[in-house]
Design a protein around this motif. Structure first.
Motif, PDB file in Angstrom:
ATOM      1  N   ARG A  84      18.684 -38.955  -7.956  1.00  0.00           N
ATOM      2  CA  ARG A  84      19.506 -37.809  -8.484  1.00  0.00           C
ATOM      3  C   ARG A  84      20.192 -37.184  -7.379  1.00  0.00           C
ATOM      4  NH1 ARG A  84      20.116 -34.996 -13.110  1.00  0.00           N
ATOM      5  NH2 ARG A  84      21.267 -33.013 -12.732  1.00  0.00           N
ATOM      6  N   ASP A  85      19.545 -36.909  -6.220  1.00  0.00           N
ATOM      7  CA  ASP A  85      20.196 -35.998  -5.176  1.00  0.00           C
ATOM      8  C   ASP A  85      21.177 -36.822  -4.385  1.00  0.00           C
ATOM      9  OD1 ASP A  85      18.767 -33.525  -5.723  1.00  0.00           O
ATOM     10  OD2 ASP A  85      17.077 -34.046  -4.069  1.00  0.00           O
ATOM     11  N   GLU A  86      21.238 -38.106  -4.551  1.00  0.00           N
ATOM     12  CA  GLU A  86      22.120 -38.972  -3.947  1.00  0.00           C
ATOM     13  C   GLU A  86      23.057 -39.523  -4.823  1.00  0.00           C
ATOM     14  OE1 GLU A  86      19.390 -41.565  -1.020  1.00  0.00           O
ATOM     15  OE2 GLU A  86      18.114 -40.759  -2.759  1.00  0.00           O
ATOM     16  N   ALA A  87      23.342 -38.990  -5.906  1.00  0.00           N
ATOM     17  CA  ALA A  87      24.258 -39.411  -7.021  1.00  0.00           C
ATOM     18  C   ALA A  87      25.538 -38.597  -6.736  1.00  0.00           C
ATOM     19  CB  ALA A  87      23.640 -39.453  -8.515  1.00  0.00           C
ATOM     20  N   ARG A  88      26.618 -39.270  -7.189  1.00  0.00           N
ATOM     21  CA  ARG A  88      27.823 -38.739  -7.030  1.00  0.00           C
ATOM     22  C   ARG A  88      28.039 -37.488  -8.135  1.00  0.00           C
ATOM     23  NH1 ARG A  88      31.164 -42.630  -8.026  1.00  0.00           N
ATOM     24  NH2 ARG A  88      31.054 -43.456  -5.790  1.00  0.00           N
ATOM     25  N   ASP A  89      27.714 -37.693  -9.535  1.00  0.00           N
ATOM     26  CA  ASP A  89      27.616 -36.795 -10.409  1.00  0.00           C
ATOM     27  C   ASP A  89      26.417 -36.700 -11.192  1.00  0.00           C
ATOM     28  OD1 ASP A  89      28.309 -35.071 -12.543  1.00  0.00           O
ATOM     29  OD2 ASP A  89      30.152 -36.047 -13.419  1.00  0.00           O
ATOM     30  N   PRO A  90      25.366 -36.311 -11.057  1.00  0.00           N
ATOM     31  CA  PRO A  90      24.140 -36.778 -11.414  1.00  0.00           C
ATOM     32  C   PRO A  90      23.991 -36.282 -13.125  1.00  0.00           C
ATOM     33  CG  PRO A  90      23.917 -34.549 -10.024  1.00  0.00           C
ATOM     34  CD  PRO A  90      25.231 -35.427  -9.636  1.00  0.00           C
ATOM     35  N   ARG A 128      25.916 -37.108 -15.157  1.00  0.00           N
ATOM     36  CA  ARG A 128      26.664 -38.090 -15.831  1.00  0.00           C
ATOM     37  C   ARG A 128      26.310 -39.389 -15.435  1.00  0.00           C
ATOM     38  NH1 ARG A 128      32.923 -37.661 -16.293  1.00  0.00           N
ATOM     39  NH2 ARG A 128      32.690 -39.452 -17.546  1.00  0.00           N
ATOM     40  N   THR A 129      26.102 -39.442 -14.068  1.00  0.00           N
ATOM     41  CA  THR A 129      25.741 -40.705 -13.380  1.00  0.00           C
ATOM     42  C   THR A 129      24.448 -41.329 -13.789  1.00  0.00           C
ATOM     43  OG1 THR A 129      27.132 -40.226 -11.582  1.00  0.00           O
ATOM     44  CG2 THR A 129      25.319 -42.040 -11.269  1.00  0.00           C
ATOM     45  N   ILE A 130      23.277 -40.364 -13.748  1.00  0.00           N
ATOM     46  CA  ILE A 130      22.108 -40.835 -14.014  1.00  0.00           C
ATOM     47  C   ILE A 130      21.703 -41.467 -15.458  1.00  0.00           C
ATOM     48  CG2 ILE A 130      19.549 -40.073 -14.037  1.00  0.00           C
ATOM     49  CD1 ILE A 130      20.840 -40.395 -11.257  1.00  0.00           C
ATOM     50  N   PRO A 131      22.122 -40.541 -16.732  1.00  0.00           N
ATOM     51  CA  PRO A 131      21.784 -41.265 -18.000  1.00  0.00           C
ATOM     52  C   PRO A 131      22.713 -42.560 -18.057  1.00  0.00           C
ATOM     53  CG  PRO A 131      22.221 -38.895 -18.003  1.00  0.00           C
ATOM     54  CD  PRO A 131      22.631 -39.167 -16.439  1.00  0.00           C
ATOM     55  N   ARG A 132      23.976 -42.366 -17.355  1.00  0.00           N
ATOM     56  CA  ARG A 132      24.705 -43.661 -17.739  1.00  0.00           C
ATOM     57  C   ARG A 132      24.179 -45.019 -16.856  1.00  0.00           C
ATOM     58  NH1 ARG A 132      30.763 -42.912 -15.716  1.00  0.00           N
ATOM     59  NH2 ARG A 132      30.594 -41.105 -17.229  1.00  0.00           N
ATOM     60  N   ALA A 133      23.698 -44.487 -15.742  1.00  0.00           N
ATOM     61  CA  ALA A 133      23.230 -45.824 -15.029  1.00  0.00           C
ATOM     62  C   ALA A 133      21.745 -46.292 -15.624  1.00  0.00           C
ATOM     63  CB  ALA A 133      22.672 -45.428 -13.704  1.00  0.00           C
ATOM     64  N   THR A 134      20.869 -45.306 -16.382  1.00  0.00           N
ATOM     65  CA  THR A 134      19.606 -45.737 -16.906  1.00  0.00           C
ATOM     66  C   THR A 134      20.078 -46.615 -18.267  1.00  0.00           C
ATOM     67  OG1 THR A 134      18.592 -43.541 -16.300  1.00  0.00           O
ATOM     68  CG2 THR A 134      17.606 -44.903 -18.045  1.00  0.00           C
ATOM     69  N   TYR A 135      20.995 -46.126 -19.120  1.00  0.00           N
ATOM     70  CA  TYR A 135      21.370 -47.238 -20.127  1.00  0.00           C
ATOM     71  C   TYR A 135      22.133 -48.400 -19.887  1.00  0.00           C
ATOM     72  CZ  TYR A 135      20.727 -42.952 -23.060  1.00  0.00           C
ATOM     73  OH  TYR A 135      20.312 -41.763 -23.932  1.00  0.00           O
ATOM     74  N   MET A 136      22.649 -48.321 -18.776  1.00  0.00           N
ATOM     75  CA  MET A 136      23.491 -49.482 -18.147  1.00  0.00           C
ATOM     76  C   MET A 136      22.239 -50.517 -17.599  1.00  0.00           C
ATOM     77  SD  MET A 136      26.597 -48.055 -16.015  1.00  0.00           S
ATOM     78  CE  MET A 136      26.974 -49.623 -15.301  1.00  0.00           C
ATOM     79  N   ALA A 137      21.334 -49.934 -17.027  1.00  0.00           N
ATOM     80  CA  ALA A 137      20.006 -51.025 -16.491  1.00  0.00           C
ATOM     81  C   ALA A 137      19.323 -51.398 -17.613  1.00  0.00           C
ATOM     82  CB  ALA A 137      19.234 -49.957 -15.321  1.00  0.00           C
ATOM     83  N   VAL A 138      18.940 -50.903 -18.400  1.00  0.00           N
ATOM     84  CA  VAL A 138      17.863 -51.429 -19.600  1.00  0.00           C
ATOM     85  C   VAL A 138      18.832 -52.234 -20.506  1.00  0.00           C
ATOM     86  CG1 VAL A 138      18.246 -49.484 -20.962  1.00  0.00           C
ATOM     87  CG2 VAL A 138      16.059 -50.787 -20.894  1.00  0.00           C
ATOM     88  N   ILE A 139      19.659 -52.160 -20.725  1.00  0.00           N
ATOM     89  CA  ILE A 139      20.681 -53.040 -21.727  1.00  0.00           C
ATOM     90  C   ILE A 139      21.094 -54.399 -20.855  1.00  0.00           C
ATOM     91  CG2 ILE A 139      22.640 -53.093 -23.083  1.00  0.00           C
ATOM     92  CD1 ILE A 139      22.719 -50.205 -23.458  1.00  0.00           C
TER      93      ILE A 139
END
Length: 491
Positions: free
Chosen positions: A229-235, A237-248
């Protein structure tokens, strides 16, 4: 970040990690931890052989659905608790500081064991490859230690470098598997294309608990998106989006790729082919459909896939240690951030040393790198992560029920609740079949809980106990620090 300083560390040395990682870069980090080619080449054949045979690919789809439900609650928490730390942070906010610290120690066990298990496997593959092509025999642990050293160098530097390395390797390994599946589909496979892998009778055949262990193990690491999270550009939005992208993305890829592997040999022959030699099944498949060149390329990418896996888990473990040190639950020096690389460099060095010591111990004990180091500790990690995610699902429900910060019933109650049921059921099945994975079986091949099974399962009990004991000590000796424990652990 709440700083619990000790005399040995200057305040300036403890800084918040920073960076500009986008959703795609974070997905590369966590999907690389899933090690796509290692899963299809190593875990999938074992899932077919030891698990539920032809029906094994369906377990990837089932696991993806369960974990996607879990991810809904995880994403909701990430929006309302703007701190890194993932499991232990969310468990702490939902179920209390002591349980949060217990969860932190379970997470440390999970990622350390899965990382060390892959170090054993990559040492074996490198040793096997060298001897096959040159006739020179070198012990597996030598290659494991060399890999640990290289991972340590990259982990010491800024995470942007690691994400670039992981991105290149990930694209290459996914690409070669995609080409294989395309050729299998184009040629019609060995017995024609079918949906036999998804027939209910095949899905529940054999030992589905063992198959489920291999399936869920393939997803370990996707939930670590929140750690960055601390290293994300826009946490937000970025963290939830990355989580869904990863599992799907992981779920779709593994389901299709393993289905292609079954079709390549045919439902009537794939189990026998896996039994002949599960470790070489992917290479033999590549040789059959893509020729000698495809086999060689796959062998190289299999090695780089495992390297990407251990590099990604190294980054995750170092950040867990960094967050826990900020809370005063690990030595204070681990919270230091390098002035130039902006990386948790001390934590990285410690993790490198820990992995090296464990590999040396396993080598001295004469453990087999695949049948013991890889299989045993991957089993421990998978059961631990399933229980940890189930606990996190409960924490999500309790947290939002108490504060009403998010009134979306699906996101805060229904999805996490369904995820909990799926995860706890999976954990029960994995436990029931755990002895098969470590070789504790009777004359008929049925699971028997022997000394080895109990020892490995005990680790999953001992580590959270350490967390509860440590929390009690902090509450008694340092009440002010205990009051801030959850925020401190969160970084």
């Amino acid at each position: 970040m709440t700083k619990l300083e000790s005399p040995g560390v200057e305040a300036s040395a403890k800084r918040v990690l920073s960076g500009s990682l986008g959703a795609t870069a974070i997905v590369f980090m966590v999907v690389a931890a899933a090690s796509p080619l290692t899963v299809i080449g190593g875990a999938a054949p074992l899932g077919i052989l030891l698990g539920n045979g032809v029906g094994f690919p369906a377990l990837y789809a089932i696991s993806a659905v369960v974990l996607l439900l879990f991810a809904v609650g995880l994403a909701a928490m990430s929006r309302h608790i703007p701190r890194p730390g993932a499991f232990f942070t969310y468990v702490g906010y939902g179920l209390g500081r002591s349980t949060g610290l217990a969860a932190a120690w379970v997470a440390m066990l999970t990622y350390t064991t899965i990382q060390v298990s892959v170090y054993g496997y990559i040492g074996f593959i490198l040793s096997y490859t060298l001897e096959t092509y040159t006739g020179v025999a070198v012990a597996w642990w030598v290659f494991s230690l060399l890999t640990i050293g290289l991972v340590g160098i990259l982990g010491y530097r800024h995470i942007d470098l690691s994400s670039k390395v992981l991105g290149v390797l990930l694209v290459a390994e996914v690409g070669i598997v995609a080409v294989l599946v395309a050729v299998v589909v184009f040629t019609g496979g060995a017995e024609g294309l079918s949906l036999a892998t998804f027939e209910p009778g095949n899905v529940v055949s054999g030992s589905p608990g063992v198959g489920l262990m291999f399936a869920i193990a393939a997803f370990i690491g996707f939930e670590a998106t929140a750690i960055f999270r601390d290293e994300a550009r826009d946490p937000d939005r970025t963290i939830p989006r990355a989580t869904y992208m990863a599992v799907i993305g992981i779920g779709l890829f593994y389901t299709v790729a393993s289905w292609g592997l079954v079709m390549a040999w045919g439902p009537g022959s794939v189990v026998d082919e896996a039994a002949a030699d599960p470790g070489s099944l992917i290479l033999r498949t590549m040789s059959t459909y893509l020729g000698a060149t495809g086999e060689i390329v796959t062998n190289v990418l299999l090695i780089t896939s495992m390297f990407a896996c251990v590099l990604s888990f190294h980054n995750v473990v170092t950040r867990y240690q960094h967050s826990m040190a900020s809370a005063g639950t690990l030595p204070d020096r681990l919270a230091s951030v390098h002035h130039a690389h902006l990386s948790p460099h001390v934590s990285s060095l410690v993790q490198t040393g820990t992995a090296a010591v464990l590999i040396v111990v396993f080598a001295l004990l004469g453990l087999d790198p695949v049948l013991a180091v890889f299989t045993w500790f991957a089993g421990v990690a998978t059961l631990a992560i399933a229980l940890l995610m189930a606990l996190t699902s409960v924490a999500v429900i309790v947290y939002f029920a108490r504060n009403r910060k998010d009134t979306r019933v699906w996101n805060t109650f229904v999805a996490p609740g369904l995820g909990f049921l799926g995860l706890i059921t999976s954990a029960a099945l994995i436990t029931a079949y755990f002895p098969i994975m470590v070789g504790d079986v009777d004359a008929e091949g049925d699971p028997v809980f022997g000394g080895l099974s109990w020892f490995l399962l005990a680790l999953i009990v001992v580590f959270p106990v350490i967390g509860y004991v440590q929390a009690a000590w902090i509450r008694t000796r340092r009440p002010a620090a205990y009051a801030k424990l959850t925020d401190a652990i969160a970084g």
